[in-house]
Design a protein around this motif. Structure first.
Motif, PDB file in Angstrom:
ATOM      1  N   GLY A 211       0.834  -1.209   0.000  1.00  0.00           N
ATOM      2  CA  GLY A 211       0.000   0.000   0.000  1.00  0.00           C
ATOM      3  C   GLY A 211       0.862   1.249   0.000  1.00  0.00           C
ATOM      4  O   GLY A 211       0.619   2.194  -0.762  1.00  0.00           O
ATOM      5  N   GLU A 212       1.902   1.238   0.832  1.00  0.00           N
ATOM      6  CA  GLU A 212       2.805   2.402   0.884  1.00  0.00           C
ATOM      7  C   GLU A 212       3.530   2.592  -0.445  1.00  0.00           C
ATOM      8  O   GLU A 212       3.690   3.707  -0.928  1.00  0.00           O
ATOM      9  CB  GLU A 212       3.848   2.219   1.989  1.00  0.00           C
ATOM     10  N   ARG A 213       3.942   1.496  -1.033  1.00  0.00           N
ATOM     11  CA  ARG A 213       4.632   1.546  -2.334  1.00  0.00           C
ATOM     12  C   ARG A 213       3.718   2.189  -3.377  1.00  0.00           C
ATOM     13  O   ARG A 213       4.136   3.079  -4.123  1.00  0.00           O
ATOM     14  CB  ARG A 213       5.071   0.130  -2.720  1.00  0.00           C
ATOM     15  N   SER A 214       2.438   1.747  -3.410  1.00  0.00           N
ATOM     16  CA  SER A 214       1.504   2.285  -4.400  1.00  0.00           C
ATOM     17  C   SER A 214       1.286   3.769  -4.172  1.00  0.00           C
ATOM     18  O   SER A 214       1.290   4.566  -5.113  1.00  0.00           O
ATOM     19  CB  SER A 214       0.145   1.596  -4.306  1.00  0.00           C
ATOM     20  N   LYS A 215       1.081   4.134  -2.900  1.00  0.00           N
ATOM     21  CA  LYS A 215       0.799   5.529  -2.585  1.00  0.00           C
ATOM     22  C   LYS A 215       1.983   6.432  -2.973  1.00  0.00           C
ATOM     23  O   LYS A 215       1.815   7.450  -3.633  1.00  0.00           O
ATOM     24  CB  LYS A 215       0.497   5.667  -1.084  1.00  0.00           C
ATOM     25  N   PHE A 220       1.156  12.481  -6.988  1.00  0.00           N
ATOM     26  CA  PHE A 220       1.672  13.559  -7.837  1.00  0.00           C
ATOM     27  C   PHE A 220       2.607  14.481  -7.049  1.00  0.00           C
ATOM     28  O   PHE A 220       3.173  15.419  -7.604  1.00  0.00           O
ATOM     29  CB  PHE A 220       0.509  14.399  -8.383  1.00  0.00           C
ATOM     30  N   ASP A 221       2.720  14.217  -5.742  1.00  0.00           N
ATOM     31  CA  ASP A 221       3.412  15.159  -4.855  1.00  0.00           C
ATOM     32  C   ASP A 221       4.887  15.363  -5.198  1.00  0.00           C
ATOM     33  O   ASP A 221       5.477  16.362  -4.813  1.00  0.00           O
ATOM     34  CB  ASP A 221       3.355  14.674  -3.396  1.00  0.00           C
ATOM     35  N   TYR A 222       5.481  14.400  -5.874  1.00  0.00           N
ATOM     36  CA  TYR A 222       6.920  14.515  -6.122  1.00  0.00           C
ATOM     37  C   TYR A 222       7.239  15.024  -7.525  1.00  0.00           C
ATOM     38  O   TYR A 222       8.401  15.167  -7.897  1.00  0.00           O
ATOM     39  CB  TYR A 222       7.620  13.168  -5.882  1.00  0.00           C
ATOM     40  N   ASN A 223       6.168  15.335  -8.314  1.00  0.00           N
ATOM     41  CA  ASN A 223       6.390  15.746  -9.710  1.00  0.00           C
ATOM     42  C   ASN A 223       7.395  16.888  -9.846  1.00  0.00           C
ATOM     43  O   ASN A 223       8.254  16.868 -10.719  1.00  0.00           O
ATOM     44  CB  ASN A 223       5.069  16.194 -10.351  1.00  0.00           C
ATOM     45  N   TYR A 224       7.262  17.891  -8.953  1.00  0.00           N
ATOM     46  CA  TYR A 224       8.094  19.091  -9.125  1.00  0.00           C
ATOM     47  C   TYR A 224       9.578  18.737  -9.157  1.00  0.00           C
ATOM     48  O   TYR A 224      10.336  19.264  -9.966  1.00  0.00           O
ATOM     49  CB  TYR A 224       7.778  20.126  -8.019  1.00  0.00           C
ATOM     50  N   GLY A 225       9.987  17.827  -8.291  1.00  0.00           N
ATOM     51  CA  GLY A 225      11.405  17.480  -8.202  1.00  0.00           C
ATOM     52  C   GLY A 225      11.831  16.570  -9.341  1.00  0.00           C
ATOM     53  O   GLY A 225      13.001  16.515  -9.708  1.00  0.00           O
ATOM     54  N   ARG A 236      14.584  15.105  -1.086  1.00  0.00           N
ATOM     55  CA  ARG A 236      15.451  14.141  -0.413  1.00  0.00           C
ATOM     56  C   ARG A 236      14.682  13.278   0.591  1.00  0.00           C
ATOM     57  O   ARG A 236      14.820  12.063   0.609  1.00  0.00           O
ATOM     58  CB  ARG A 236      16.615  14.865   0.253  1.00  0.00           C
ATOM     59  N   GLY A 237      13.832  13.929   1.386  1.00  0.00           N
ATOM     60  CA  GLY A 237      13.068  13.196   2.410  1.00  0.00           C
ATOM     61  C   GLY A 237      12.131  12.183   1.781  1.00  0.00           C
ATOM     62  O   GLY A 237      12.035  11.035   2.233  1.00  0.00           O
ATOM     63  N   TYR A 238      11.460  12.588   0.712  1.00  0.00           N
ATOM     64  CA  TYR A 238      10.497  11.707   0.028  1.00  0.00           C
ATOM     65  C   TYR A 238      11.211  10.484  -0.548  1.00  0.00           C
ATOM     66  O   TYR A 238      10.777   9.347  -0.390  1.00  0.00           O
ATOM     67  CB  TYR A 238       9.816  12.497  -1.096  1.00  0.00           C
ATOM     68  N   LEU A 239      12.330  10.759  -1.202  1.00  0.00           N
ATOM     69  CA  LEU A 239      13.060   9.658  -1.848  1.00  0.00           C
ATOM     70  C   LEU A 239      13.659   8.702  -0.814  1.00  0.00           C
ATOM     71  O   LEU A 239      13.737   7.495  -1.030  1.00  0.00           O
ATOM     72  CB  LEU A 239      14.147  10.205  -2.781  1.00  0.00           C
ATOM     73  N   GLU A 484     -13.862   8.927  -8.635  1.00  0.00           N
ATOM     74  CA  GLU A 484     -12.606   8.275  -9.041  1.00  0.00           C
ATOM     75  C   GLU A 484     -11.406   8.862  -8.316  1.00  0.00           C
ATOM     76  O   GLU A 484     -11.419  10.027  -7.931  1.00  0.00           O
ATOM     77  CB  GLU A 484     -12.370   8.521 -10.538  1.00  0.00           C
ATOM     78  N   LYS A 485     -10.368   8.054  -8.204  1.00  0.00           N
ATOM     79  CA  LYS A 485      -9.087   8.573  -7.722  1.00  0.00           C
ATOM     80  C   LYS A 485      -8.019   8.134  -8.721  1.00  0.00           C
ATOM     81  O   LYS A 485      -7.821   6.934  -8.939  1.00  0.00           O
ATOM     82  CB  LYS A 485      -8.806   8.008  -6.330  1.00  0.00           C
ATOM     83  N   GLY A 486      -7.388   9.109  -9.351  1.00  0.00           N
ATOM     84  CA  GLY A 486      -6.361   8.782 -10.337  1.00  0.00           C
ATOM     85  C   GLY A 486      -4.971   8.967  -9.744  1.00  0.00           C
ATOM     86  O   GLY A 486      -4.795   9.712  -8.767  1.00  0.00           O
ATOM     87  N   GLY A 487      -4.002   8.294 -10.328  1.00  0.00           N
ATOM     88  CA  GLY A 487      -2.605   8.461  -9.900  1.00  0.00           C
ATOM     89  C   GLY A 487      -1.761   8.726 -11.130  1.00  0.00           C
ATOM     90  O   GLY A 487      -2.272   9.160 -12.160  1.00  0.00           O
ATOM     91  N   GLN A 488      -0.452   8.480 -11.023  1.00  0.00           N
ATOM     92  CA  GLN A 488       0.446   8.712 -12.168  1.00  0.00           C
ATOM     93  C   GLN A 488      -0.083   8.004 -13.413  1.00  0.00           C
ATOM     94  O   GLN A 488      -0.016   8.533 -14.501  1.00  0.00           O
ATOM     95  CB  GLN A 488       1.854   8.204 -11.853  1.00  0.00           C
ATOM     96  N   PHE A 489      -0.572   6.750 -13.254  1.00  0.00           N
ATOM     97  CA  PHE A 489      -1.247   6.088 -14.386  1.00  0.00           C
ATOM     98  C   PHE A 489      -2.275   5.063 -13.918  1.00  0.00           C
ATOM     99  O   PHE A 489      -2.592   4.130 -14.632  1.00  0.00           O
ATOM    100  CB  PHE A 489      -0.239   5.452 -15.365  1.00  0.00           C
TER     101      PHE A 489
END
Ligand code: HEM
Length: 506
Positions: A211-215, A220-225, A236-239, A484-489
């Protein structure tokens, strides 16, 4: 002296401007890029279009810019195609040219920079991984070996739901139980193992990490970086979190499943060499032969956990939601099953081929509620041509498969959930990509090999639920929420609804 310096500086600036104009002119002549919004330096179109590049937003952009358009997302080029003809070009005619995958900074972590199969570029490694995975996972022999197991799993779901008094009154979140079933369906194939209950500590750990992996990956939160490299240090923290989840998951796969299977296989070998092999036995044989390494083995387990379990579960969940919200379709399906099999005779895999309305309900669910609406992103390793435009090397190429299957210019009342379309005007359309308007599993080299398992599992599961229960919204509601809830794809239902399952009496 000062004047001389100023003169030199102005001359330098002038030459720089002339050179950059010349370069951009040359580029413009060399590259005829697809249309799209005008990018600004550094950010490209990111400030204009934002993070949420879901299938609906991309459809709106296609209406504005055309069936092929280009977005510059910071440093990354994103080409989106939205017509059956262009989809055919990407997936079939130029299947090799566009057969690679892009990975962003997060997918790089979760796949060990493409040591897996799903996210690796088109080439030797992909071919080898796909070949090694085909025999243990993607053949009709596998379906025949495991179908009794899947029938057993849905039988246990039916029994558990029947035993639960809330199911028939206030209702239950049936998805929770079906999630255990899907894990068991796949873990039986992979490791010849299953989890006894939803409270099994190992199952809970596995489910939480997946579940954590999917989330983390679909957010989309990391798109900017990812788009703008100068902002990457802020990620850095996210990665780091991604890295930790990845390590924990691979460790769990290794310790509790792969090593455990090695141990069992070594004892079984002596006791009973005729026992049927599970997928991991085949994969470990490939490792022993030196075809793949131990990391590749773990990434195969990782790929099946994400590609097989959640996608099929989302589709089951959408199917149930549509059947609850369309009681007459649910009743028609029930009548078909009762009349073909006889009331109360549990559906099996061979039966699913005798039930055209069931097949139509599944196809209609996959059309309207496509689990992977933009397919898994494709990529061209070299500069390429598409629809008369130049596509720069290493562009992310998205096929808006959802729009292809929901475009009113191509489909009659596409917003309507109407399985009959697949028995009437669209009777020739199959889920395997025989029509470029309908690609729920993609088509061509990188298409979903799991279709061979997903279709029977969907048939057995939805068929058995409709046979055994009347599926209704909870008291006081006439419909369940299908936001609906969409993600990267990815695309799944936003809220896991409570459903009333009234047992049928035969
Ligand atoms: C309803 C369920 C499923 C849906 C809707 C689905 C859909 C898809 C789609 C759209 C793709 C990408 C196609 C492309 O990029 O052109 C894909 C790829 C893939 N799927 Fe599925 N899938 C499902 C179930 C499964 C299952 C059960 C398995 C495995 C047992 C599986 C394994 C894979 C793999 C390994 C790939 C990557 C193929 C490659 O890159 O070569 N899928 N799937």
């Amino acid at each position: 002296m000062d004047l001389l310096l100023l003169e030199k500086a102005l001359l330098g600036l002038f030459s720089a401007i002339v050179v950059s104009i010349l370069i951009s002119k040359l580029r413009g002549r060399k590259f005829k890029l697809p249309p799209g919004p005008v990018p600004v330096p550094i950010f490209g179109n990111w400030l204009q279009v934002g993070d949420d590049l879901n299938h609906r937003n991309l459809t709106d952009m296609a209406k504005k810019f055309g069936d092929i358009f280009l977005l510059r997302m910071g440093q990354r080029n994103l080409t989106v195609v939205s017509s059956p003809e262009l989809a055919k070009d990407v997936l079939h005619t130029q299947g090799v040219e566009f057969g690679s995958r892009t990975r962003n900074v997060v997918f790089d972590i979760f796949t060990g920079k493409g040591q897996d199969m799903v996210f690796t570029v088109y080439g030797e490694h992909w071919r080898k991984m796909r070949r090694i995975m085909t025999v243990p996972f993607f053949t009709n022999k596998v379906v025949q070996q495991y179908r009794a197991g899947w029938e057993d799993e849905i039988d246990r779901v039916v029994q558990d739901v029947r035993k639960n008094p809330e199911a028939a009154t206030t209702g239950i979140v049936i998805r929770k139980r079906l999630q255990l079933m899907m894990y068991n369906n796949m873990y039986r194939i992979m490791f010849d193992s299953r989890f006894e209950s939803e409270d099994d500590p190992l199952f809970l750990q596995l489910k939480a990490l997946n579940g954590e992996r999917s989330k983390l990956a679909q957010s989309f939160d990391y798109n900017y970086g990812d788009f703008i490299p100068i902002l990457r240090p802020l990620l850095r923290g996210y990665l780091k979190m991604c890295q930790q989840v990845k390590e924990k998951r691979l460790h769990l796969f290794k310790k509790h499943f792969v090593d455990e299977r090695k141990r069992i296989a070594s004892t079984v070998k002596h006791a009973d060499s005729t026992k049927l092999k599970c997928a991991m036995d085949h994969i470990l044989e490939a490792q022993q032969k030196g075809e793949i390494n131990e990391d590749n083995v773990l990434y195969i387990v990782e790929n099946i956990n994400v590609a097989a379990i959640e996608t099929t579960l989302w589709s089951i969940e959408w199917g149930i939601a549509e059947l609850v919200n369309h009681p007459h379709i649910q009743q028609k399906l029930r009548e078909e099953i009762d009349s073909v099999l006889g009331p109360g005779v549990p559906i099996t895999e061979p039966d699913t081929h005798k039930l055209p309305y069931l097949q139509a309900v599944i196809k209609e669910t996959l059309r309207l509620r496509m689990a992977i609406p933009l397919l898994v992103p494709h990529m061209n390793l070299q500069n390429a041509k598409l629809g008369g435009y130049d596509i720069p090397a290493e562009s992310k190429v998205l096929v808006n498969a959802w729009w292809l299957a929901n475009n009113p210019a191509q489909w009659k009342n596409p917003e309507e959930f109407r399985p009959e379309r697949f028995l009437e005007e669209e009777a020739k359309v199959e889920a395997n990509g025989n029509d470029f308007r309908y690609l729920p599993f993609g088509v061509g080299r990188r298409s979903c090999p799991g279709i061979i398992l997903a279709m029977p599992i969907l048939g057995i599961t939805l068929g058995r639920l409709v046979q055994s229960f009347e599926l209704l919204p909870p008291p006081g509601q006439d419909k369940i929420d299908t936001s609906e809830k969409g993600g990267q794809f990815s695309l799944h239902i936003l809220n896991h609804s409570t459903i009333v399952a009234k047992p049928r009496v035969f």
